[in-house]
Design a protein around this motif. Structure first.
Motif, PDB file in Angstrom:
ATOM      1  N   ALA A 394      31.819   4.847  21.775  1.00 28.44           N
ATOM      2  CA  ALA A 394      32.181   5.754  21.360  1.00 28.44           C
ATOM      3  C   ALA A 394      32.338   5.408  19.982  1.00 28.44           C
ATOM      4  CB  ALA A 394      33.695   7.074  21.646  1.00 28.44           C
ATOM      5  N   GLU A 395      32.282   4.071  20.185  1.00 27.29           N
ATOM      6  CA  GLU A 395      32.190   3.350  18.350  1.00 27.29           C
ATOM      7  C   GLU A 395      31.015   3.552  17.300  1.00 27.29           C
ATOM      8  OE1 GLU A 395      33.938  -0.481  18.455  1.00 27.29           O
ATOM      9  OE2 GLU A 395      35.742  -0.355  20.047  1.00 27.29           O
ATOM     10  N   GLY A 396      30.142   4.317  17.134  1.00 26.38           N
ATOM     11  CA  GLY A 396      29.429   4.327  16.974  1.00 26.38           C
ATOM     12  C   GLY A 396      27.618   4.777  16.995  1.00 26.38           C
ATOM     13  N   TRP A 397      27.282   4.760  16.834  1.00 21.41           N
ATOM     14  CA  TRP A 397      24.719   4.899  16.589  1.00 21.41           C
ATOM     15  C   TRP A 397      24.592   4.344  17.934  1.00 21.41           C
ATOM     16  CZ3 TRP A 397      20.480   3.809  15.707  1.00 21.41           C
ATOM     17  CH2 TRP A 397      19.197   4.403  16.033  1.00 21.41           C
ATOM     18  N   VAL A 398      25.115   2.797  17.442  1.00 22.60           N
ATOM     19  CA  VAL A 398      24.753   1.907  17.906  1.00 22.60           C
ATOM     20  C   VAL A 398      25.194   1.275  19.444  1.00 22.60           C
ATOM     21  CG1 VAL A 398      23.659  -0.993  18.085  1.00 22.60           C
ATOM     22  CG2 VAL A 398      23.265   0.486  16.052  1.00 22.60           C
ATOM     23  N   SER A 399      26.083   1.568  19.357  1.00 22.97           N
ATOM     24  CA  SER A 399      27.181   1.118  20.819  1.00 22.97           C
ATOM     25  C   SER A 399      26.544   2.347  22.157  1.00 22.97           C
ATOM     26  CB  SER A 399      28.352   0.890  20.525  1.00 22.97           C
ATOM     27  OG  SER A 399      28.822   2.169  19.925  1.00 22.97           O
ATOM     28  N   ARG A 400      26.981   3.757  21.417  1.00 17.87           N
ATOM     29  CA  ARG A 400      26.236   4.695  22.220  1.00 17.87           C
ATOM     30  C   ARG A 400      25.281   4.188  22.849  1.00 17.87           C
ATOM     31  NH1 ARG A 400      27.403   8.242  18.396  1.00 17.87           N
ATOM     32  NH2 ARG A 400      29.272   8.383  19.186  1.00 17.87           N
ATOM     33  N   CYS A 401      24.387   4.172  22.138  1.00 14.62           N
ATOM     34  CA  CYS A 401      22.414   3.707  22.517  1.00 14.62           C
ATOM     35  C   CYS A 401      22.683   2.859  23.975  1.00 14.62           C
ATOM     36  CB  CYS A 401      21.668   3.350  21.759  1.00 14.62           C
ATOM     37  SG  CYS A 401      21.147   5.208  20.616  1.00 14.62           S
ATOM     38  N   PHE A 402      23.704   1.530  23.160  1.00 12.35           N
ATOM     39  CA  PHE A 402      23.323   0.429  24.559  1.00 12.35           C
ATOM     40  C   PHE A 402      23.827   1.056  26.111  1.00 12.35           C
ATOM     41  CE2 PHE A 402      24.130  -4.440  23.231  1.00 12.35           C
ATOM     42  CZ  PHE A 402      24.209  -4.208  24.673  1.00 12.35           C
ATOM     43  N   ALA A 403      25.373   1.697  25.436  1.00 13.27           N
ATOM     44  CA  ALA A 403      25.586   2.678  26.657  1.00 13.27           C
ATOM     45  C   ALA A 403      24.415   3.486  27.797  1.00 13.27           C
ATOM     46  CB  ALA A 403      27.113   3.019  26.447  1.00 13.27           C
ATOM     47  N   MET A 404      24.159   4.069  26.937  1.00 11.82           N
ATOM     48  CA  MET A 404      23.383   5.052  27.774  1.00 11.82           C
ATOM     49  C   MET A 404      21.741   3.932  28.380  1.00 11.82           C
ATOM     50  SD  MET A 404      22.683   8.726  25.949  1.00 11.82           S
ATOM     51  CE  MET A 404      22.160   7.901  23.815  1.00 11.82           C
ATOM     52  N   GLU A 405      21.058   3.149  27.401  1.00  9.83           N
ATOM     53  CA  GLU A 405      20.842   1.918  28.198  1.00  9.83           C
ATOM     54  C   GLU A 405      20.971   1.236  29.532  1.00  9.83           C
ATOM     55  OE1 GLU A 405      17.632  -1.408  25.647  1.00  9.83           O
ATOM     56  OE2 GLU A 405      19.677  -1.244  25.157  1.00  9.83           O
ATOM     57  N   TYR A 406      22.081   0.629  28.582  1.00  9.61           N
ATOM     58  CA  TYR A 406      23.025  -0.242  29.969  1.00  9.61           C
ATOM     59  C   TYR A 406      23.178   0.747  31.740  1.00  9.61           C
ATOM     60  CZ  TYR A 406      24.816  -4.391  28.461  1.00  9.61           C
ATOM     61  OH  TYR A 406      24.437  -6.183  28.098  1.00  9.61           O
ATOM     62  N   VAL A 478      27.990  -4.722  20.610  1.00 11.12           N
ATOM     63  CA  VAL A 478      27.791  -4.716  19.816  1.00 11.12           C
ATOM     64  C   VAL A 478      27.788  -3.240  19.031  1.00 11.12           C
ATOM     65  CG1 VAL A 478      27.176  -7.282  19.307  1.00 11.12           C
ATOM     66  CG2 VAL A 478      25.730  -5.312  19.574  1.00 11.12           C
ATOM     67  N   THR A 479      28.405  -3.521  17.523  1.00  9.90           N
ATOM     68  CA  THR A 479      28.625  -2.057  16.529  1.00  9.90           C
ATOM     69  C   THR A 479      27.588  -1.814  15.415  1.00  9.90           C
ATOM     70  OG1 THR A 479      30.232  -2.764  15.815  1.00  9.90           O
ATOM     71  CG2 THR A 479      30.634  -1.175  18.301  1.00  9.90           C
ATOM     72  N   ARG A 480      26.719  -3.292  15.162  1.00 13.14           N
ATOM     73  CA  ARG A 480      26.111  -3.141  13.790  1.00 13.14           C
ATOM     74  C   ARG A 480      25.069  -3.143  14.051  1.00 13.14           C
ATOM     75  NH1 ARG A 480      30.443  -5.825  12.932  1.00 13.14           N
ATOM     76  NH2 ARG A 480      29.589  -7.726  12.974  1.00 13.14           N
ATOM     77  N   ALA A 481      23.770  -2.458  13.307  1.00 19.61           N
ATOM     78  CA  ALA A 481      22.388  -2.752  13.823  1.00 19.61           C
ATOM     79  C   ALA A 481      22.190  -4.170  13.379  1.00 19.61           C
ATOM     80  CB  ALA A 481      21.610  -2.142  13.094  1.00 19.61           C
ATOM     81  N   GLY A 482      22.600  -5.432  12.572  1.00 23.02           N
ATOM     82  CA  GLY A 482      22.378  -6.371  12.242  1.00 23.02           C
ATOM     83  C   GLY A 482      22.911  -7.422  13.510  1.00 23.02           C
ATOM     84  N   ALA A 483      24.255  -7.558  13.925  1.00 26.17           N
ATOM     85  CA  ALA A 483      24.475  -8.165  15.760  1.00 26.17           C
ATOM     86  C   ALA A 483      23.515  -7.260  16.870  1.00 26.17           C
ATOM     87  CB  ALA A 483      26.084  -7.835  15.180  1.00 26.17           C
ATOM     88  N   TRP A 484      23.042  -6.457  16.453  1.00 23.64           N
ATOM     89  CA  TRP A 484      22.160  -5.968  17.775  1.00 23.64           C
ATOM     90  C   TRP A 484      20.786  -6.660  18.083  1.00 23.64           C
ATOM     91  CZ3 TRP A 484      17.704  -4.138  19.148  1.00 23.64           C
ATOM     92  CH2 TRP A 484      17.927  -3.841  20.235  1.00 23.64           C
ATOM     93  N   LEU A 485      20.398  -7.214  16.692  1.00 18.22           N
ATOM     94  CA  LEU A 485      19.633  -7.562  16.237  1.00 18.22           C
ATOM     95  C   LEU A 485      19.398  -9.123  17.205  1.00 18.22           C
ATOM     96  CD1 LEU A 485      18.016  -6.261  12.954  1.00 18.22           C
ATOM     97  CD2 LEU A 485      16.698  -6.220  15.089  1.00 18.22           C
TER      98      LEU A 485
END
Length: 674
Positions: A394-406, A478-485
């Motif tokens: 719930a901390e952001g769009w990136v982490s939410r998409c990450f959760a669905m992917e997992y 991770v919650t930021r796109a840079g860290a995700w990349l």
């Protein structure tokens, strides 16, 4: 404490093992029990012994281990009393380290396998060598095997002494750091290691292979791009086939839960690598305390780096339990998580090895389920993988998409791969492996930046099986796109490394894995990257082909090719969305189903990560692009890092009152659990 002088040499069998007896051996009644000895020596109270004996009926652990694990007796006092009981000396290896000359001649593997170290030669007779171990009975039962393992001449007479487990740790740490670093970096077989991929020749070859594609496209654009389109179609079709198969597979019913009163539980070692993560210590230790597993059967090692005093200080300030140890890895390369795990593995005491990350929050009964899973499985089942779930979605769009992917990966795709017989790319955390199998494989490859996925392939090649267990571990995304990349590019680079390593001999890989495993590895380790790298082709076909068809070399392809690309693109997106929705439903996250429609805007990030991975595979193959995490989700009972009050000097002992209060608290906890 120092051992008493050894008795004089007796004539007789040169292979006889002589106990290094303490001077008051004659005063000890030969049948006196350990509990009575501890009470008589003032090392433990009668109440502590009574409660520990009740606990022993549940866990099956030795009485001394129960007392030490709960802080009711000091390991040094326990070793001293055990020595009196067995008629051998107790040695303080921290105060009196082994003879450096003896240590230099000893194979490290012998110390690790036998959990013993050659300490000293007898001053009067250099043919007598004292071996010190926390478990001396094993040495006394098979002295000839010990002699061979330690590479000692046949005319050497062995003596045996006991030490606390921490003493063996101190002896191992006394081995020069260069030897330990070399062992940690080179445990995996060279033929299956990514170390060779860092050589200039290998990097040049990969760089030329990657450059050949754009060069060929510039020289012969039509045929080259037609071939690229065809390869993209094949791999995307294969990925779609796996997802479709997963959608139609029913989930396996979970195994029955383990019995609440399990006995004779095995010792489990948990390895957790931390680097520059002092903020994670309080929550991690609190999460480990919540594990529903007997403390006397639990061995936790926090593997840190030698140049990270902040993390070590934070661990010490978070009030770690007696069953937790901090093992610093020696300086050396490569600076990777698997190297730290390899080094810590030599200090492990368990027959089952588990791996967690610093931000993990496992279900309290996860260890019991893993132990029960091994007990119900044949020996060829060497690894059990728990599910990961994102706890900060719930901390952001990136982490939410990450959760669905997992959710899709761990509830749908990974179980399908296990049933299809494909090699299982392990998650790198919340996995449990039989220690014998892990050591047979050579531990982790310290040079592979996805050591988990590589270990899964090596397990499959050796004939071992990996299964899932019905348990979850909360993990921080991770919650930021840079860290995700950065994180995703490291994973994709590691997948490419793993494929390069195991495809050095394709025929042997085929024989090891069988046709299903071989094709499954190609689909997963190449197909995933190929799918992301081909996304620009799909986008070009979607947006530019209707306007420019036939007007450029890029799009001068047969209409059926471009239409097929468009069809596969839309079908693939639909199948991916369907798999995510099924995974969310199985994970119990029905409220997140509408948000899955945003995933097509998330997947293009993986294309950027894939191109970054290709570049780094040539420029920095072994570089570990570490992503930072916070302290992880809050855990009830997490102790804050203590900052107030004067710090106790390093090496200073706590006061008698503090020791007494700590033992009373430990006794209360033990009485509740017993």
């Amino acid at each position: 404490m120092s051992p008493s002088p050894a008795p004089s040499v007796r004539r007789g069998d040169p292979h006889e093992v002589l106990p290094a007896a303490p001077s008051d051996r004659s005063r000890r009644p030969p049948t006196e029990r350990l509990g009575a000895l501890l009470v008589r020596e003032g090392a433990a109270s009668e109440l502590s012994i009574a409660v520990a004996l009740r606990r022993q009926r549940r866990s099956g652990a030795p009485l001394g281990e129960i007392l030490a694990a709960h802080g009711l007796v000091s390991p040094e006092a326990l070793a001293r009393v055990l020595g009196r009981q067995m008629g051998i000396a107790a040695v303080d290896l921290a105060a009196e380290p082994p003879d450096p000359a003896l240590l230099a001649e000893t194979p490290l593997q012998a110390i690790v396998t036998w959990r013993a170290v050659p300490w000293r030669r007898d001053a009067g007779d250099p043919r007598q060598v004292t071996l010190v171990s926390p478990d001396p009975m094993r040495l006394m039962r098979d002295p000839e095997a010990a002699r061979r393992a330690f590479d000692l001449p046949r005319d050497i007479r062995l003596r045996v002494a006991i030490c606390p487990p921490s003493g063996l740790d101190a002896a191992l740490m006394a081995v020069p750091g260069e030897r330990r670093a070399a062992r940690a970096a080179g445990r995996a077989p060279r033929s299956l290691s990514a170390q060779g991929l860092s050589s200039p020749r290998a990097r040049l070859a990969l760089g030329l292979a990657l450059l050949s594609v754009p060069v060929a496209a510039a020289l012969a654009p039509g045929p080259t791009l037609a071939l690229v389109f065809l390869v993209a179609l094949v791999f995307n079709a294969a990925n779609m086939a796996v997802r479709i198969a997963a959608l139609f597979m029913r989930p396996e019913p979970p195994h029955p839960p383990p019995a609440a009163e399990a006995t004779l539980l095995p010792c489990v070692t948990l390895l957790i690598a931390l680097y520059k993560e002092p903020q994670a210590a309080p929550g991690l230790i609190a999460a480990l305390r919540r594990l529903d597993y007997p403390a006397e059967r639990l061995d936790v090692i926090l593997a840190v780096e030698a140049d990270d005093p902040e993390t070590v200080a934070a661990i010490a300030a978070a009030d770690p339990p007696p069953w937790l140890r901090v093992i610093p890895a020696p300086p050396g390369g490569p600076r990777t998580k698997p190297r730290a795990l390899n080094h810590a593995l030599d200090f492990a005491r368990g027959v089952i090895v588990g791996v967690y990350d610093a931000e993990d929050r496992p279900d309290p009964d996860q260890l019991r389920k893993a132990v029960e899973g091994f007990a119900r499985s044949p020996p060829r089942v060497a690894c059990l993988q728990a599910r990961l779930k994102i706890s900060n979605g719930a901390e952001g769009w990136v982490s939410r998409c990450f959760a669905m992917e997992y959710a899709a990966w761990f509830h749908l795709v990974l179980p399908a791969l296990t049933r299809l017989g494909a090699p299982i790319p392990l998650a790198g955390t919340s996995l449990f492996i039989r220690r014998r199998a892990l050591e047979r494989l050579g531990g982790w490859d310290a040079w592979n930046v996805t050591e988990d996925a590589d270990l899964g392939v090596r397990l499959a090649r050796a004939g071992f099986v990996t299964r899932m267990i019905d348990s979850d571990t909360g993990e921080e995304a991770v919650t930021r796109a840079g860290a995700w990349l950065r994180q995703r590019s490291r994973w994709q680079k590691g997948y490419l490394q793993t494929w390069q390593i195991h495809m050095r001999d394709p025929l042997r890989l085929w024989r090891d894995l069988g046709w299903r495993g071989f094709l499954g590895m190609q689909v997963h380790f190449v197909g995933a990257g190929a799918a992301f790298l081909s996304q620009p082709l799909f986008w070009t076909a979607l947006f530019a082909w209707p306007l420019l068809a036939g007007g450029s070399a890029l799009l001068a392809q047969p209409g059926w090719v471009v239409l097929s690309l468009l069809g596969f693109m839309h079908a693939g997106q639909g199948i991916l969305l369907a798999s995510v929705m099924v995974g969310l439903r199985r994970a119990g996250w029905r409220s997140s189903l509408p948000r899955a429609l945003l995933l097509p805007f998330y997947w293009p990030l993986a294309t950027l990560a894939a191109f970054k991975a290709l570049v780094e595979s040539v420029t920095a193959p072994a570089y570990w692009d570490k992503t930072g995490h916070g302290a992880g989700p809050e855990v009830e009972g997490a102790a804050p890092i203590r900052r107030a009050g004067p710090a106790r000097p390093t090496g200073a002992e706590p006061s008698a009152m503090a020791r007494r209060l700590a033992r009373l608290r430990a006794l209360r906890r033990l009485r509740r659990s017993a």
